[in-house]
Scaffold this motif. Sequence first.
Motif, PDB file in Angstrom:
ATOM      1  N   VAL A 105      12.476 -15.788   0.542  1.00  0.00           N
ATOM      2  CA  VAL A 105      12.115 -14.697  -0.365  1.00  0.00           C
ATOM      3  C   VAL A 105      11.758 -15.261  -1.733  1.00  0.00           C
ATOM      4  N   SER A 106      12.552 -16.217  -2.210  1.00  0.00           N
ATOM      5  CA  SER A 106      12.288 -16.850  -3.501  1.00  0.00           C
ATOM      6  C   SER A 106      10.916 -17.521  -3.496  1.00  0.00           C
ATOM      7  N   LYS A 107      10.606 -18.207  -2.408  1.00  0.00           N
ATOM      8  CA  LYS A 107       9.309 -18.888  -2.279  1.00  0.00           C
ATOM      9  C   LYS A 107       8.166 -17.879  -2.313  1.00  0.00           C
ATOM     10  N   PHE A 108       8.302 -16.788  -1.558  1.00  0.00           N
ATOM     11  CA  PHE A 108       7.250 -15.774  -1.506  1.00  0.00           C
ATOM     12  C   PHE A 108       7.092 -15.060  -2.849  1.00  0.00           C
ATOM     13  N   MET A 109       8.210 -14.764  -3.507  1.00  0.00           N
ATOM     14  CA  MET A 109       8.136 -14.073  -4.788  1.00  0.00           C
ATOM     15  C   MET A 109       7.439 -14.937  -5.832  1.00  0.00           C
ATOM     16  N   ASN A 110       7.723 -16.225  -5.831  1.00  0.00           N
ATOM     17  CA  ASN A 110       7.035 -17.137  -6.759  1.00  0.00           C
ATOM     18  C   ASN A 110       5.539 -17.169  -6.479  1.00  0.00           C
ATOM     19  N   LYS A 111       5.197 -17.135  -5.188  1.00  0.00           N
ATOM     20  CA  LYS A 111       3.782 -17.128  -4.807  1.00  0.00           C
ATOM     21  C   LYS A 111       3.114 -15.832  -5.251  1.00  0.00           C
ATOM     22  N   PHE A 112       3.778 -14.693  -5.018  1.00  0.00           N
ATOM     23  CA  PHE A 112       3.224 -13.405  -5.426  1.00  0.00           C
ATOM     24  C   PHE A 112       3.023 -13.359  -6.943  1.00  0.00           C
ATOM     25  N   ARG A 113       3.970 -13.947  -7.674  1.00  0.00           N
ATOM     26  CA  ARG A 113       3.860 -13.947  -9.136  1.00  0.00           C
ATOM     27  C   ARG A 113       2.648 -14.766  -9.583  1.00  0.00           C
ATOM     28  N   LYS A 114       2.449 -15.928  -8.975  1.00  0.00           N
ATOM     29  CA  LYS A 114       1.325 -16.781  -9.343  1.00  0.00           C
ATOM     30  C   LYS A 114      -0.017 -16.129  -9.011  1.00  0.00           C
ATOM     31  N   LEU A 115      -0.023 -15.316  -7.943  1.00  0.00           N
ATOM     32  CA  LEU A 115      -1.249 -14.627  -7.542  1.00  0.00           C
ATOM     33  C   LEU A 115      -1.484 -13.339  -8.325  1.00  0.00           C
ATOM     34  N   GLY A 116      -0.506 -12.957  -9.164  1.00  0.00           N
ATOM     35  CA  GLY A 116      -0.653 -11.751  -9.968  1.00  0.00           C
ATOM     36  C   GLY A 116      -0.277 -10.475  -9.244  1.00  0.00           C
ATOM     37  N   TYR A 117       0.435 -10.602  -8.108  1.00  0.00           N
ATOM     38  CA  TYR A 117       0.850  -9.422  -7.353  1.00  0.00           C
ATOM     39  C   TYR A 117       2.094  -8.775  -7.944  1.00  0.00           C
ATOM     40  N   VAL A 118       2.960  -9.572  -8.549  1.00  0.00           N
ATOM     41  CA  VAL A 118       4.169  -9.064  -9.187  1.00  0.00           C
ATOM     42  C   VAL A 118       4.349  -9.785 -10.518  1.00  0.00           C
ATOM     43  N   SER A 119       5.187  -9.206 -11.365  1.00  0.00           N
ATOM     44  CA  SER A 119       5.544  -9.867 -12.619  1.00  0.00           C
ATOM     45  C   SER A 119       7.002  -9.559 -12.915  1.00  0.00           C
ATOM     46  N   TYR A 120       7.607 -10.371 -13.767  1.00  0.00           N
ATOM     47  CA  TYR A 120       9.018 -10.225 -14.100  1.00  0.00           C
ATOM     48  C   TYR A 120       9.187  -9.979 -15.586  1.00  0.00           C
ATOM     49  N   ASN A 121      10.058  -9.040 -15.899  1.00  0.00           N
ATOM     50  CA  ASN A 121      10.443  -8.798 -17.284  1.00  0.00           C
ATOM     51  C   ASN A 121      11.839  -8.171 -17.264  1.00  0.00           C
ATOM     52  N   GLY A 122      12.781  -8.933 -16.702  1.00  0.00           N
ATOM     53  CA  GLY A 122      14.113  -8.396 -16.488  1.00  0.00           C
ATOM     54  C   GLY A 122      14.195  -7.658 -15.159  1.00  0.00           C
ATOM     55  N   ARG A 123      13.117  -6.952 -14.813  1.00  0.00           N
ATOM     56  CA  ARG A 123      12.981  -6.244 -13.540  1.00  0.00           C
ATOM     57  C   ARG A 123      11.660  -6.657 -12.896  1.00  0.00           C
ATOM     58  N   ILE A 124      11.520  -6.395 -11.616  1.00  0.00           N
ATOM     59  CA  ILE A 124      10.299  -6.740 -10.897  1.00  0.00           C
ATOM     60  C   ILE A 124       9.271  -5.619 -11.054  1.00  0.00           C
ATOM     61  N   HIS A 125       8.075  -5.972 -11.505  1.00  0.00           N
ATOM     62  CA  HIS A 125       6.960  -5.032 -11.588  1.00  0.00           C
ATOM     63  C   HIS A 125       6.003  -5.346 -10.441  1.00  0.00           C
ATOM     64  N   VAL A 126       5.661  -4.338  -9.649  1.00  0.00           N
ATOM     65  CA  VAL A 126       4.758  -4.509  -8.513  1.00  0.00           C
ATOM     66  C   VAL A 126       3.374  -4.007  -8.907  1.00  0.00           C
ATOM     67  N   HIS A 127       2.354  -4.829  -8.698  1.00  0.00           N
ATOM     68  CA  HIS A 127       0.993  -4.466  -9.063  1.00  0.00           C
ATOM     69  C   HIS A 127       0.195  -4.045  -7.829  1.00  0.00           C
ATOM     70  N   LYS A 128      -0.795  -3.206  -8.065  1.00  0.00           N
ATOM     71  CA  LYS A 128      -1.581  -2.644  -6.972  1.00  0.00           C
ATOM     72  C   LYS A 128      -2.237  -3.725  -6.123  1.00  0.00           C
ATOM     73  N   ALA A 129      -2.499  -4.875  -6.712  1.00  0.00           N
ATOM     74  CA  ALA A 129      -3.152  -5.961  -5.974  1.00  0.00           C
ATOM     75  C   ALA A 129      -2.336  -6.405  -4.764  1.00  0.00           C
ATOM     76  N   LEU A 130      -1.024  -6.120  -4.779  1.00  0.00           N
ATOM     77  CA  LEU A 130      -0.177  -6.522  -3.649  1.00  0.00           C
ATOM     78  C   LEU A 130      -0.581  -5.786  -2.374  1.00  0.00           C
TER      79      LEU A 130
END
Length: 234
Positions: A186-211
């Motif tokens: 999960v950690s590996k996938f989340m880091n990948k999603f973040r690099k691709l701009g699918y999610v972002s972190y700011n204390g909480r997880i933000h999910v973007h439509k691109a996902l």
Amino acid sequence: MPGTKRTLFDPARFLEAAGVTHKMVQLKAGHIFFAQGGMADSIFFLDSGRAKLTVVSKKGKEATVTMLGAGDFIGEEMLAGGTELHDATATAITPCKALKLSRKDMLLLLHEQHEFSDIFLRFVLLRGVRTREDLIDQLFNNSEKRLARTLLIMAEFGKPGEPESMIPPVTQEELADMIGTTRSRVSKFMNKFRKLGYVSYNGRIHVHKALLNVVLHDRLPDQTARGPVVADHE
């Protein structure tokens, strides 16, 4: 739209029309509606907040079954007949406000308020469809795609109104339980999603439509067109 109330209907008018007694309860994050193995004698209508259902195996392993949001019923299994104990624990993951009804009053509402019966039937049918989709997801999708779908569900993509891009607080261990894999993956996938701009972190997880691209298409950007997607169940 953050803060938008997603309740599908106002239950107050049905309760008033049927003369049903009810109780509005408020739970703090981390408090439970009911526990696995407890007496199933009440049903809750979640007016606001987010909750989760978890189960514990005989060996003590805990798994998160599903996430719940405003407009959902909690504990509907008490109406199935022959089910006297809850088969899961329902826990508030954010502050929750819910309507609590006894089995007797819930049955009265279903018998006397046909519009309410239609709403409840639709909820039960949609829950069944969601359970079937979850099973298909576990059987045929790889864990990366299962994680993407779970994040989108938690962000309420597909529900009326704008999705809540910031999902409720959830740990990587809980996400791993929900999709049937390990925390490290999960950690590996989340880091990948973040690099691709699918999610972002700011204390909480933000999910973007691109996902949505991960779920609606059969491959991620770094997958080959000819490479088959093989389901994994780590």
